[in-house]
Design an enzyme around this catalytic site. Structure first.
Site, mmCIF file in Angstrom:
data_model
loop_
_atom_site.group_PDB
_atom_site.id
_atom_site.type_symbol
_atom_site.label_atom_id
_atom_site.label_comp_id
_atom_site.label_asym_id
_atom_site.label_seq_id
_atom_site.Cartn_x
_atom_site.Cartn_y
_atom_site.Cartn_z
ATOM 1 N N ARG A 53 33.128 38.088 5.578
ATOM 2 C CA ARG A 53 32.934 39.010 6.567
ATOM 3 C C ARG A 53 33.371 38.411 8.034
ATOM 4 O O ARG A 53 33.570 37.281 8.021
ATOM 5 C CB ARG A 53 31.632 39.711 6.776
ATOM 6 N N GLY A 54 33.175 39.362 9.003
ATOM 7 C CA GLY A 54 33.704 38.858 10.397
ATOM 8 C C GLY A 54 35.361 39.217 10.471
ATOM 9 O O GLY A 54 35.988 38.963 9.490
ATOM 10 N N GLN A 201 23.164 38.908 9.865
ATOM 11 C CA GLN A 201 23.915 37.982 10.049
ATOM 12 C C GLN A 201 23.514 36.921 11.185
ATOM 13 O O GLN A 201 24.095 35.718 11.145
ATOM 14 C CB GLN A 201 25.431 38.662 10.520
ATOM 15 N N ASP A 242 34.991 43.391 16.602
ATOM 16 C CA ASP A 242 35.837 43.884 15.410
ATOM 17 C C ASP A 242 37.183 44.704 16.003
ATOM 18 O O ASP A 242 38.221 44.497 15.023
ATOM 19 C CB ASP A 242 35.101 44.693 14.677
HETATM 20 O O1 MRU Z 1 29.943 43.574 9.372
HETATM 21 P P1 MRU Z 1 30.502 42.173 9.875
HETATM 22 O O2 MRU Z 1 29.480 41.038 9.463
HETATM 23 O O3 MRU Z 1 31.607 41.927 9.327
HETATM 24 O O4 MRU Z 1 30.392 42.102 11.411
HETATM 25 C C1 MRU Z 1 30.973 41.151 12.035
HETATM 26 C C2 MRU Z 1 30.757 41.356 13.459
HETATM 27 O O5 MRU Z 1 30.536 42.333 13.908
HETATM 28 C C3 MRU Z 1 31.338 40.192 14.244
HETATM 29 O O6 MRU Z 1 30.752 40.151 15.688
HETATM 30 C C4 MRU Z 1 32.660 40.498 14.773
HETATM 31 O O7 MRU Z 1 33.440 40.309 13.492
HETATM 32 C C5 MRU Z 1 33.524 39.506 15.626
HETATM 33 S S1 MRU Z 1 33.633 38.075 14.492
HETATM 34 C C6 MRU Z 1 34.457 36.907 15.288
#
Ligand code: MRU
Length: 367
Positions: A53-54, A201, A242
């Site tokens: 994820r991320g 997270q 994102d």
């Molecule tokens: O749902 P996730 O864990 O994929 O969300 C991740 C985030 O919101 C992060 O802050 C975002 O991807 C930026 S990461 C470099």
């Protein structure tokens, strides 16, 4: 980054030169396990189930997913099916579409027997580029942390939300990269880590990363940030994003907006760190960002390790209660002090972004 002295990235090509290995982020912080992705379906499932994820790591995994699909069958039909499957995994992160468009553009004109090698090569390049991008974000963001440290003989307290560390990218992270660099440079940094319900997270991943690197940190409940800011206990906030629109609105993990509101009310700088593939030049208004809604179960239950070391899932709510699980929210550009990109720091506005990305001037519309 290093885990117990051994350098790691969050994704890498297996020794067999074909399958891909990732760290299973659903198992952290209690267990460090890796998963092998062999088929495009494995890559798609890893993204949708949040094994990875991320935003940047989702893009990198999708790129390798295309390579895995073509290794099975490099036909036009299979390429299009793979792109459609991977694009359907998660709707919000701009990097997913960016990576798939990049791969599609390069692979479609090629003869089928050329595609596999090019797909693997490009996926590896995307990973290497992500590392370089995040290192640059770290260097630009470091200057802001240094400014905050200037004239202060005490600790710089930074609040972050979700996980925008190296686990969310291929290496370094976005929001955490400046903090790792500041810490490595000897600046005393302490990080307030929002737990980031429902998937935690922050509590599970950001705390784990910071602990592995030796960065002092404290996990707080998601509702604590406003209080800490009122008490002067936060010098600056840095989050990831994102998807960032052409005018600088930022979509990030649910709860980011509330932190930005609290930061604005308390004159705490609110910075957002992003790699350029996260910018969606086709979107102006953050309100048009597709917001992922995930399963109720993530809100209604929680999984952790009990005192006997056993992993346990428990219910949090009365039987029959329903839950809504909006995974992201949008922070308008006016609440963002500055964007930290791989090309430098800019105002969160179209004008600011175009000073760093002048080649995009033709694409952003003119409101
Ligand atoms: O749902 P996730 O864990 O994929 O969300 C991740 C985030 O919101 C992060 O802050 C975002 O991807 C930026 S990461 C470099």
């Amino acid at each position: 980054m290093k885990i117990d002295g051994r350098p790691y990235r969050s994704i890498w090509l297996d020794k067999d030169g074909r399958s891909v290995v990732v760290i299973d982020q659903t198992r952290l912080p209690h267990s460090f396990e890796t998963r092998r992705l062999v088929m495009v379906e494995d890559a798609a499932h890893a993204i949708s189930s949040m094994v990875v994820r991320g935003a940047p790591l989702i893009g990198a995994t999708a790129a390798y997913g295309v390579a895995l699909a073509l290794a099975e069958d490099p036909s036009d039909a299979n390429l299009e099916n793979a792109i459609t499957l991977l694009a359907s995994t998660r709707p919000t992160a701009a990097n997913l579409r960016w990576a798939l468009e990049d791969l599609g553009r390069r692979l479609r004109p090629l003869a089928t027997d050329e595609r596999v090698a090019v797909a693997y090569r490009r996926a590896a390049e995307i990973c290497d580029e992500d590392v370089a991008i995040n290192r640059a974000i770290g260097e630009h963001g470091l200057t802001l942390v240094e400014e905050a440290a200037d004239g202060k003989d005490s600790t710089v307290n930074v609040l972050t939300h979700c996980n925008a560390g190296w686990l969310a990218t291929v290496d370094w992270g976005t929001a955490l990269a400046p903090l790792y660099m500041a810490h490595d440079k000897g600046i005393t940094v302490h990080v307030w880590v929002d737990e980031t319900r429902p998937r935690n997270q922050g509590a599970a991943l950001t705390a784990w990363e910071l602990a592995r690197h030796g960065v002092p940190h404290t996990v707080i409940v998601d509702n604590a940030g406003g209080h800490l800011m009122q008490q002067g206990m936060v010098d600056l906030c840095i989050t990831g994003t994102d998807r960032t629109t052409a005018r600088g609105d930022v979509c990030n993990k649910i709860g980011t907006y509330l932190k930005a509101l609290a930061a604005g009310d308390n004159d705490v700088p609110f910075y957002v760190a992003l790699p350029h593939p996260t910018i969606d030049w086709t979107l102006e208004d953050g309100a048009d960002t597709p917001i992922e809604q995930r399963a109720e179960d993530e809100v209604l239950t929680i999984t952790g390790r009990d005192e006997a070391g056993q992993e346990t899932k428990v219910a949090l709510t009365p039987a029959g209660s329903r839950a809504a699980n909006y995974a992201f929210d949008v922070t308008p550009a006016r609440l963002v002090t500055a964007l930290i990109t791989d090309r430098g720091v800019c105002e969160a506005s179209r004008k600011g972004l175009l000073t760093l990305f002048p080649e995009r001037g033709g694409e952003a519309s003119s409101s």
